[in-house]
Design a protein around this motif. Structure first.
Motif, mmCIF file in Angstrom:
data_model
loop_
_atom_site.group_PDB
_atom_site.id
_atom_site.type_symbol
_atom_site.label_atom_id
_atom_site.label_comp_id
_atom_site.label_asym_id
_atom_site.label_seq_id
_atom_site.Cartn_x
_atom_site.Cartn_y
_atom_site.Cartn_z
ATOM 1 N N VAL A 265 0.833 -1.208 0.000
ATOM 2 C CA VAL A 265 0.000 0.000 0.000
ATOM 3 C C VAL A 265 0.867 1.256 0.000
ATOM 4 O O VAL A 265 0.604 2.212 -0.749
ATOM 5 N N LEU A 266 1.899 1.262 0.840
ATOM 6 C CA LEU A 266 2.773 2.445 0.887
ATOM 7 C C LEU A 266 3.479 2.671 -0.440
ATOM 8 O O LEU A 266 3.592 3.819 -0.907
ATOM 9 N N THR A 267 3.941 1.596 -1.073
ATOM 10 C CA THR A 267 4.606 1.736 -2.367
ATOM 11 C C THR A 267 3.633 2.213 -3.443
ATOM 12 O O THR A 267 3.948 3.105 -4.244
ATOM 13 N N ALA A 268 2.425 1.621 -3.473
ATOM 14 C CA ALA A 268 1.443 2.000 -4.487
ATOM 15 C C ALA A 268 1.014 3.453 -4.321
ATOM 16 O O ALA A 268 0.918 4.202 -5.306
ATOM 17 N N ASN A 269 0.752 3.882 -3.091
ATOM 18 C CA ASN A 269 0.330 5.268 -2.893
ATOM 19 C C ASN A 269 1.451 6.257 -3.202
ATOM 20 O O ASN A 269 1.191 7.371 -3.660
ATOM 21 N N THR A 270 2.690 5.855 -2.930
ATOM 22 C CA THR A 270 3.807 6.734 -3.307
ATOM 23 C C THR A 270 3.885 6.906 -4.819
ATOM 24 O O THR A 270 4.060 8.035 -5.326
ATOM 25 N N CYS A 271 3.725 5.823 -5.573
ATOM 26 C CA CYS A 271 3.729 5.920 -7.040
ATOM 27 C C CYS A 271 2.548 6.743 -7.538
ATOM 28 O O CYS A 271 2.686 7.543 -8.483
ATOM 29 N N ILE A 272 1.372 6.570 -6.917
ATOM 30 C CA ILE A 272 0.204 7.352 -7.310
ATOM 31 C C ILE A 272 0.447 8.837 -7.069
ATOM 32 O O ILE A 272 0.112 9.682 -7.903
ATOM 33 N N LEU A 273 1.029 9.165 -5.925
ATOM 34 C CA LEU A 273 1.302 10.572 -5.618
ATOM 35 C C LEU A 273 2.254 11.191 -6.636
ATOM 36 O O LEU A 273 2.041 12.317 -7.100
ATOM 37 N N VAL A 274 3.305 10.462 -6.981
ATOM 38 C CA VAL A 274 4.266 10.986 -7.949
ATOM 39 C C VAL A 274 3.589 11.238 -9.290
ATOM 40 O O VAL A 274 3.761 12.289 -9.922
ATOM 41 N N ARG A 275 2.786 10.280 -9.740
ATOM 42 C CA ARG A 275 2.102 10.434 -11.028
ATOM 43 C C ARG A 275 1.087 11.572 -10.995
ATOM 44 O O ARG A 275 0.971 12.346 -11.953
ATOM 45 N N VAL A 276 0.343 11.692 -9.910
ATOM 46 C CA VAL A 276 -0.664 12.748 -9.801
ATOM 47 C C VAL A 276 0.001 14.124 -9.809
ATOM 48 O O VAL A 276 -0.478 15.060 -10.462
#
Length: 521
Positions: free
Chosen positions: A338-349
């Motif tokens: 979850v932490l890895t996925a949300n970090t990638c989502i934040l970067v993309r957003v």
């Protein structure tokens, strides 16, 4: 000696049958006896422990005493970690005309126990014995050697023979003292209580304030509910230690609820992705998918873990997952994902938001107010996930390091206590939707109170006369003024407008009528 060897093999087997109701066992047969008893190190560390043989005296012949200092040392020792050669290796040999002569020696060597911070290091005097494991060249042994004097950074040893010597350092994990354990339990309980109250208040505000129903509000409700419930289970875990069934239930409940919290944190990231990145995605109800991710996946993980490892699921002495087996990965694995996925989502957003803002700035003039709007838009876009990522992630990252040092344990307790108030401030106190809903609720109550005060209060009160723009209460006919006939004579003088206004009800638009009066009247 065969009898002594048999007793030494039998004693460890009998120790496994001791319970709290039967803490000791005594076997006596003629001149041979065996006594096996469970020993509480906390109590024995005060006065030591004494075993008296039949016919012996605790203060005279016939007893064996373990000093209190040794008991305290055992109490501080945690699990054995490793053994290291902590000093230089020296050799002592004495020869005469007939060959090598074995003599007793003393040696004093310096070592570096500082290389193992936050660990219990025990120096051991040893020598290299070539007769042990001859295929590998020998091994370290301690037979005939003992510690004479301990210093801060060196050790003096005595050995009854001469050979190759060194000081070995046995490294143990440090157990917290009873005072530290009590202080940590108290701070943890108080911190969980503070966090629980803040999270419960946030959840109740979402329900009572009448926040408009939306996907984001639903995510916040489920997130605060799961975290508040998990904090409640955590506070009850101390009382559940005495009952194994209750402790297993508490462990499974905390495992499930904390996974649910992280799953809804992932859902919030997916919601942010759908609003910013995948804007062309076909609109439709996605809450079924969100609920399956937020609740269904954690339930499946907990069920599979309990079914596969029913005996290794819970840690001994604690109502939590066993960190010494693979069971702990049933929690750590999803959390890291979850932490890895949300970090990638934040970067993309952030990348998409910045690119969109730059395109808009090229189309329009780069005014300061526009730049401020762009910064506000970026912060409003990434804030929901950004505010949770460091709180939940940092709390559990520190929680995984509590076994390294007491300082990490205090840091984990502090972050867990701060987690609830922080979410309350972000999701309730400074949330525009919640504040607007509270303001509407307050205005509605003030209006109802005003209307109640303006209505007749008794049977003797007389109704006031109604104006031309008012209608009796309960009359469904629309308000209409009494008809009047106006005679307007022809005139060439300019018309002077005269305005007549009526006070309408709060929920209806005001009615404004304009009549024209000739100046010749």
């Amino acid at each position: 000696m065969a009898l002594v060897a048999s007793v030494q093999r039998l004693a460890p087997l009998l120790s496994t049958t001791l319970t709290s109701e039967r803490p000791q066992m005594h076997i006596q047969r003629r001149h041979a006896g065996l006594e096996v008893q469970s020993l509480r190190l906390m109590e024995a560390s005060i006065e030591g422990d004494v075993f008296t043989v039949p016919g012996g005296h605790p203060e005279g012949p016939g007893h064996i005493r373990i000093p209190a200092g040794e008991m305290e040392q055992l109490l501080r020792k945690g699990g054995f970690l490793s053994t290291h050669v902590g000093s230089a290796i020296i050799s002592s040999e004495v020869w005469d005309e007939t060959g090598e002569v074995s003599t007793a020696v003393t040696f004093h060597l310096q070592h570096e126990a500082q290389a193992f911070p936050q660990r219990l290091v025990e120096p051991v005097c040893a020598f290299w014995n070539y007769s042990i494991s001859p295929d590998t060249g020998g091994s370290w042994a301690t037979t005939g050697c003992s510690v004479a004097t301990l210093y801060q950074d060196s050790t003096a040893c005595f050995c009854n023979h001469s050979t190759n010597f060194a000081v070995l350092l046995q490294v143990y994990d440090v157990r917290r003292s009873p005072e530290e354990e009590s202080l940590l339990r108290t701070l943890s309980f108080v911190g969980c209580g503070v966090s629980f109250c803040a999270l419960a208040t946030t959840f109740l505000l979402f329900l009572a304030a009448g926040v408009p129903r939306s996907e984001r509000a639903t995510v916040h409700k489920n997130l605060t509910f799961s975290l508040a419930s998990a904090e409640g289970f955590l506070m009850a875990s101390e009382w559940a230690k005495a009952n194994k069934g209750a402790c297993v239930a508490i462990t499974a409940g905390m495992h499930l609820l904390f996974l649910v919290a992280f799953s809804w944190m992932l859902v919030e990231g997916l919601l942010l992705w759908s609003k910013v990145v995948a804007v062309r995605m076909r609109p439709g109800p996605r809450m079924t998918l969100y609920y399956a991710t937020g609740w269904g996946v954690p339930v499946a993980i907990v069920a599979i873990t309990v079914a596969r490892s029913p005996h290794d699921y819970m840690a001994p002495g604690h109502c939590w997952l066993n960190v010494h087996t693979d069971t702990i990965w049933a929690f750590v694995g999803p959390v890291l994902f979850v932490l890895t996925a949300n970090t990638c989502i934040l970067v993309r957003v952030v990348m998409v938001t910045v690119a969109s803002a730059r395109r808009r700035a090229r189309m329009l003039s780069p005014q300061p107010c526009l730049r401020q709007q762009i910064r506000t838009q970026i912060w409003a876009t990434v804030k929901p996930v950004l505010v949770l990522l460091p709180v939940l992630g940092l709390t559990w990252l520190v929680g995984m390091l509590v076994h390294l040092s007491p300082a990490w344990a205090y840091a984990a307790v502090g972050l867990n206590s701060f987690q609830g108030p922080y979410i309350f401030l972000v999701y309730a106190a400074y949330n525009g939707e919640v504040r607007s809903a509270l303001q509407r609720m307050t205005e509605k109550k003030v209006t109802e109170a005003f209307m109640a005060c303006s209505s007749p209060i008794g049977p003797g009160s007389h109704p006031r006369s109604l104006g031309p723009w008012e209608a009796p209460q309960g009359n469904p006919v629309a308000l209409a003024p009494a008809r009047r006939h106006l005679a307007i004579r022809e005139t060439h003088s300019p018309r002077i407008p005269t305005t007549f206004s009526s006070i309408a009800e709060p929920e209806r638009p005001a009615v404004e009528l304009t009549a024209f009066k000739a100046s010749g009247f």
